[in-house]
Design a protein around this motif. Sequence first.
Motif, PDB file in Angstrom:
ATOM      1  N   ALA A  57      31.975  42.517  45.859  1.00 51.28           N
ATOM      2  CA  ALA A  57      32.925  42.476  46.974  1.00 51.28           C
ATOM      3  C   ALA A  57      34.179  43.282  46.649  1.00 51.28           C
ATOM      4  N   ASP A  58      34.694  43.149  45.429  1.00 56.46           N
ATOM      5  CA  ASP A  58      35.880  43.910  45.031  1.00 56.46           C
ATOM      6  C   ASP A  58      35.605  45.409  45.075  1.00 56.46           C
TER       7      ASP A  58
ATOM      8  N   ALA B  30      41.658  37.413  50.109  1.00 58.64           N
ATOM      9  CA  ALA B  30      40.962  36.352  49.373  1.00 58.64           C
ATOM     10  C   ALA B  30      39.772  35.783  50.140  1.00 58.64           C
TER      11      ALA B  30
ATOM     12  N   ALA C 192      31.165  38.052  49.076  1.00 59.53           N
ATOM     13  CA  ALA C 192      30.397  37.752  47.869  1.00 59.53           C
ATOM     14  C   ALA C 192      29.214  36.842  48.160  1.00 59.53           C
TER      15      ALA C 192
ATOM     16  N   ARG D 288      31.282  38.548  43.239  1.00 58.47           N
ATOM     17  CA  ARG D 288      32.690  38.839  43.540  1.00 58.47           C
ATOM     18  C   ARG D 288      33.068  40.255  43.104  1.00 58.47           C
ATOM     19  N   ARG D 289      32.466  40.726  42.035  1.00 58.05           N
ATOM     20  CA  ARG D 289      32.741  42.103  41.614  1.00 58.05           C
ATOM     21  C   ARG D 289      32.195  43.090  42.643  1.00 58.05           C
TER      22      ARG D 289
ATOM     23  N   ARG E 271      46.353  38.675  46.033  1.00 56.16           N
ATOM     24  CA  ARG E 271      45.163  37.868  46.291  1.00 56.16           C
ATOM     25  C   ARG E 271      45.055  36.741  45.286  1.00 56.16           C
ATOM     26  N   GLU E 272      45.317  37.018  44.007  1.00 59.33           N
ATOM     27  CA  GLU E 272      45.225  35.979  42.989  1.00 59.33           C
ATOM     28  C   GLU E 272      46.280  34.901  43.219  1.00 59.33           C
TER      29      GLU E 272
ATOM     30  N   ARG F 252      36.974  38.404  50.429  1.00 56.94           N
ATOM     31  CA  ARG F 252      36.238  38.559  49.169  1.00 56.94           C
ATOM     32  C   ARG F 252      35.218  37.434  48.989  1.00 56.94           C
ATOM     33  N   THR F 253      35.646  36.207  49.272  1.00 64.15           N
ATOM     34  CA  THR F 253      34.751  35.059  49.103  1.00 64.15           C
ATOM     35  C   THR F 253      33.558  35.146  50.042  1.00 64.15           C
TER      36      THR F 253
END
Length: 266
Positions: free
Chosen positions: A60-61, A109, A116, A57-58, A254-255, A112-113
């Motif tokens: 992707a960020d 979101a 990743a 995930r990092r 996103r969160e 990102r998923t």
Amino acid sequence: MFWVLFLLLAWAAAGLTCTRLCLAAVRAAAAEASAPRADGHHELTLYEAAFLSGGPRRVADLTLVSMARQRRLLLAHTGWATVVDPRGRDEMERSVLGAIGPRGQSRIAPVRTAAAAADSVRALSERLVGAGLAVPDAGRSTVASAVRQVWAAVVVVPVLGAAALLLPVPEDMPRHLMALWFALPLVLALGCLAIARFETHPYSRWASPAGRRLLGALARHGGGSGDRAFLTSVAMLGVRAVGEPDLRAAFEHREEYLGRERDRDG
């Protein structure tokens, strides 16, 4: 005699979690011993630093932030990603663009998923594991998860002890003696945590000891200047290193989206 039941539960919580931590530490040590020897002269790329610091995930960020900084991707404060330049410059960027889809717009979101979990990130993981810089899949999260469970036992044992002290007890059982019985599993759990901190700290889910040394060297050198230094900070610290208000708003939204999705699924 209900307090005995509480005492048994306290010992079970402390004993089982400490046993799991010991087994996890042994498995982690065995995996480290059998891992390939890392090249001490390896120079981490930004993607590698991101993976070793925060996992897929990092990565992707970092890719999202990097493309946004180059004005090839628009990350709106509403939590949407819009493609400006549809040509990806590497496999990671092409994974992000593929996750956004042919319409050129999607929420951050799910992008990102999907990014990743892309093959490019999986290949990066395999390369780092093969180089001895990343923890193999089987060893990830075991020690850190076991430590968290022992900490949970440290909280549960006093709660059980307090509950037992509130119950009626036999006259031949002084309350201070009962408290001492509950102190024993608490001492066991705290002692296990102290040993684990001395022997296995820091607990890393992604980077091997060799990988952590390279990350430390990268942090000391600052990762360069300008955009390179900024992206290095994002790779190592995550989106909290982003200073631009619009970008921060996009990831904060996103969160919130992820929280709503978890509430709906629950």
